[in-house]
Design a protein around this motif. Sequence first.
Motif, PDB file in Angstrom:
ATOM      1  N   GLY A 188      79.442  10.540-135.962  1.00 15.33           N
ATOM      2  CA  GLY A 188      80.013   9.450-136.281  1.00 15.33           C
ATOM      3  C   GLY A 188      79.065   8.299-136.414  1.00 15.33           C
ATOM      4  O   GLY A 188      77.803   8.678-136.268  1.00 15.33           O
ATOM      5  N   ALA A 189      79.124   7.160-136.758  1.00  5.90           N
ATOM      6  CA  ALA A 189      78.288   5.956-136.828  1.00  5.90           C
ATOM      7  C   ALA A 189      77.920   5.579-135.263  1.00  5.90           C
ATOM      8  O   ALA A 189      78.949   5.998-134.244  1.00  5.90           O
ATOM      9  N   PHE A 190      76.827   4.910-134.963  1.00  7.85           N
ATOM     10  CA  PHE A 190      76.377   4.350-133.874  1.00  7.85           C
ATOM     11  C   PHE A 190      75.910   5.289-132.756  1.00  7.85           C
ATOM     12  O   PHE A 190      75.100   4.838-131.690  1.00  7.85           O
ATOM     13  N   VAL A 191      76.135   6.698-132.882  1.00  6.88           N
ATOM     14  CA  VAL A 191      75.737   7.536-131.725  1.00  6.88           C
ATOM     15  C   VAL A 191      74.668   8.943-132.499  1.00  6.88           C
ATOM     16  O   VAL A 191      74.602   9.196-133.553  1.00  6.88           O
ATOM     17  N   SER A 192      73.891   9.311-131.654  1.00  4.02           N
ATOM     18  CA  SER A 192      72.989  10.666-131.930  1.00  4.02           C
ATOM     19  C   SER A 192      73.981  11.603-132.045  1.00  4.02           C
ATOM     20  O   SER A 192      75.155  11.896-131.401  1.00  4.02           O
ATOM     21  N   SER A 193      73.368  12.567-132.994  1.00  2.00           N
ATOM     22  CA  SER A 193      74.229  13.964-133.076  1.00  2.00           C
ATOM     23  C   SER A 193      74.215  14.951-131.692  1.00  2.00           C
ATOM     24  O   SER A 193      74.862  15.605-131.594  1.00  2.00           O
ATOM     25  N   ASP A 194      73.396  14.461-130.766  1.00  4.81           N
ATOM     26  CA  ASP A 194      73.679  15.023-129.595  1.00  4.81           C
ATOM     27  C   ASP A 194      74.664  14.924-128.845  1.00  4.81           C
ATOM     28  O   ASP A 194      75.043  15.387-127.653  1.00  4.81           O
ATOM     29  N   ALA A 219      71.824  16.304-137.866  1.00  8.07           N
ATOM     30  CA  ALA A 219      71.451  14.970-137.706  1.00  8.07           C
ATOM     31  C   ALA A 219      71.596  14.082-139.231  1.00  8.07           C
ATOM     32  O   ALA A 219      71.481  14.846-140.162  1.00  8.07           O
ATOM     33  N   TRP A 220      72.072  12.937-138.896  1.00 13.68           N
ATOM     34  CA  TRP A 220      72.041  12.263-140.085  1.00 13.68           C
ATOM     35  C   TRP A 220      70.412  11.912-140.837  1.00 13.68           C
ATOM     36  O   TRP A 220      69.769  11.975-140.042  1.00 13.68           O
ATOM     37  N   PRO A 221      70.525  11.469-141.958  1.00 18.99           N
ATOM     38  CA  PRO A 221      69.213  11.186-142.531  1.00 18.99           C
ATOM     39  C   PRO A 221      68.526  10.060-141.524  1.00 18.99           C
ATOM     40  O   PRO A 221      69.244   9.101-141.286  1.00 18.99           O
ATOM     41  N   TYR A 222      67.374  10.092-141.265  1.00 16.27           N
ATOM     42  CA  TYR A 222      66.625   9.356-140.709  1.00 16.27           C
ATOM     43  C   TYR A 222      66.931   9.123-139.358  1.00 16.27           C
ATOM     44  O   TYR A 222      66.522   8.316-138.597  1.00 16.27           O
ATOM     45  N   LYS A 223      67.680  10.044-138.781  1.00 14.41           N
ATOM     46  CA  LYS A 223      68.238  10.197-137.149  1.00 14.41           C
ATOM     47  C   LYS A 223      67.904  11.301-136.642  1.00 14.41           C
ATOM     48  O   LYS A 223      68.521  11.582-135.492  1.00 14.41           O
ATOM     49  N   ASP A 224      67.114  12.252-136.970  1.00 22.58           N
ATOM     50  CA  ASP A 224      66.700  13.354-136.448  1.00 22.58           C
ATOM     51  C   ASP A 224      65.525  13.270-135.320  1.00 22.58           C
ATOM     52  O   ASP A 224      64.331  13.665-135.500  1.00 22.58           O
ATOM     53  N   ALA A 225      65.938  12.607-134.264  1.00 22.04           N
ATOM     54  CA  ALA A 225      65.075  12.178-133.262  1.00 22.04           C
ATOM     55  C   ALA A 225      66.119  11.678-132.012  1.00 22.04           C
ATOM     56  O   ALA A 225      67.265  11.478-132.270  1.00 22.04           O
ATOM     57  N   PRO A 226      65.528  11.973-130.734  1.00 19.53           N
ATOM     58  CA  PRO A 226      66.139  11.228-129.607  1.00 19.53           C
ATOM     59  C   PRO A 226      66.645  10.192-129.891  1.00 19.53           C
ATOM     60  O   PRO A 226      66.181   9.085-130.496  1.00 19.53           O
ATOM     61  N   ALA A 227      67.798   9.707-129.167  1.00 18.90           N
ATOM     62  CA  ALA A 227      68.262   8.268-129.276  1.00 18.90           C
ATOM     63  C   ALA A 227      67.413   7.167-128.805  1.00 18.90           C
ATOM     64  O   ALA A 227      67.092   6.201-129.563  1.00 18.90           O
ATOM     65  N   CYS A 228      66.654   7.631-127.747  1.00 17.24           N
ATOM     66  CA  CYS A 228      65.697   6.535-127.227  1.00 17.24           C
ATOM     67  C   CYS A 228      64.466   6.305-128.373  1.00 17.24           C
ATOM     68  O   CYS A 228      64.016   5.097-128.684  1.00 17.24           O
ATOM     69  N   THR A 229      64.175   7.172-129.004  1.00 18.21           N
ATOM     70  CA  THR A 229      63.191   6.973-130.136  1.00 18.21           C
ATOM     71  C   THR A 229      63.640   6.106-131.217  1.00 18.21           C
ATOM     72  O   THR A 229      62.988   5.400-131.954  1.00 18.21           O
ATOM     73  N   LEU A 230      64.858   6.358-131.611  1.00 23.48           N
ATOM     74  CA  LEU A 230      65.521   5.692-132.733  1.00 23.48           C
ATOM     75  C   LEU A 230      65.665   4.096-132.416  1.00 23.48           C
ATOM     76  O   LEU A 230      65.338   3.459-133.365  1.00 23.48           O
ATOM     77  N   ARG A 231      66.004   4.081-131.243  1.00 28.50           N
ATOM     78  CA  ARG A 231      66.246   2.608-130.681  1.00 28.50           C
ATOM     79  C   ARG A 231      64.919   1.837-130.724  1.00 28.50           C
ATOM     80  O   ARG A 231      64.911   0.703-131.114  1.00 28.50           O
ATOM     81  N   GLN A 232      63.773   2.495-130.591  1.00 25.72           N
ATOM     82  CA  GLN A 232      62.351   1.954-130.597  1.00 25.72           C
ATOM     83  C   GLN A 232      62.008   1.610-132.039  1.00 25.72           C
ATOM     84  O   GLN A 232      61.380   0.945-132.199  1.00 25.72           O
ATOM     85  N   ARG A 233      62.548   2.312-132.787  1.00 23.89           N
ATOM     86  CA  ARG A 233      62.466   1.827-134.238  1.00 23.89           C
ATOM     87  C   ARG A 233      63.063   0.651-134.747  1.00 23.89           C
ATOM     88  O   ARG A 233      62.989   0.294-136.091  1.00 23.89           O
ATOM     89  N   HIS A 234      64.106   0.416-134.160  1.00 21.11           N
ATOM     90  CA  HIS A 234      64.999  -0.786-134.602  1.00 21.11           C
ATOM     91  C   HIS A 234      64.046  -1.994-134.381  1.00 21.11           C
ATOM     92  O   HIS A 234      63.504  -2.327-133.834  1.00 21.11           O
ATOM     93  N   PRO A 235      64.563  -2.852-135.565  1.00 25.44           N
ATOM     94  CA  PRO A 235      65.063  -2.783-137.008  1.00 25.44           C
ATOM     95  C   PRO A 235      64.591  -1.729-137.973  1.00 25.44           C
ATOM     96  O   PRO A 235      63.305  -1.801-138.171  1.00 25.44           O
ATOM     97  N   ASP A 236      65.297  -0.839-138.261  1.00 28.06           N
ATOM     98  CA  ASP A 236      64.724   0.353-139.137  1.00 28.06           C
ATOM     99  C   ASP A 236      65.340   0.246-140.617  1.00 28.06           C
ATOM    100  O   ASP A 236      66.519   0.319-140.825  1.00 28.06           O
TER     101      ASP A 236
END
Length: 260
Positions: free
Chosen positions: A14-20, A40-57
């Motif tokens: 779903g939205a808002f969470v990692s596929s982990d 993983a969703w497109p642009y979300k194939d990375a750990p959650a902490c890494t994806l948060r560091q990219r925000h705003p993405d």
Amino acid sequence: MKTTKPKTIVFITGAFVSSDCWNEWKLYFEQQGYHILVPAWPYKDAPACTLRQRHPDADVAGQRLTNLTAYFAAIVEKLPEAPVLIGHSMGGLIVQLLIQKGLAAAGIAIHSLQPKGIFTFKLSFYKAGWAALGFFTDTRKSYLMSFTQWQYAFTNGMSFEVQKEAYYNLLVPESKLLVRDATTDAAKVDFDRPHAPLLFLSGSADHFIPASLNYANYKKYTHQQSVTEYKEFAGRNHFVLGQPGWQEHAEYILNWLSKI
């Protein structure tokens, strides 16, 4: 003529969470003999902490429901058999959309976001999801749920430590436009047409997707020769995939699959 039951499951996040969020579910169903895919969703194939560091993405912010549905359809179409699809929240909506396309042997929609045309008057639904719609904000920037919002929308009723651990392990930025797309034709379902067996699971404590909304979704399906079933679990919030006792849901799904 005896048919062979599918042994492939595709989990749709779903939205808002990692596929982990599916890690333990993947192990559970693999132990039952299933081949499991957790794309993983497109642009979300990375750990959650890494994806948060990219925000705003900007890439995440540009994600739309039509593209996301097509992405999962392409994955499913390449498989040697029509799989079982299991989706949570927005993933549950995508399960319904892929079943419309005839791409699944069966589908399970866990606390599913509703297709176009289904509404609820539950205040918790609007309180939990309003900020994610991002009205009067820049849609070129992704949305990141605050910890306070997470506590209300996902992990209500759980201990602070569990809420905090889940937030840092799984929370990721999201597209505001994607959330809005659930009210458009991108989320349209023809409830009268034949479809593969479809199971709806809901939780009585879910603020984000109230059980009543899931039940209204289930009741919309009217084709008499198609299997459509519904089950509500007491005390389950929107973090049902990681909430203690999640195995009860997995066992229920496993049993349901054995009967269809």
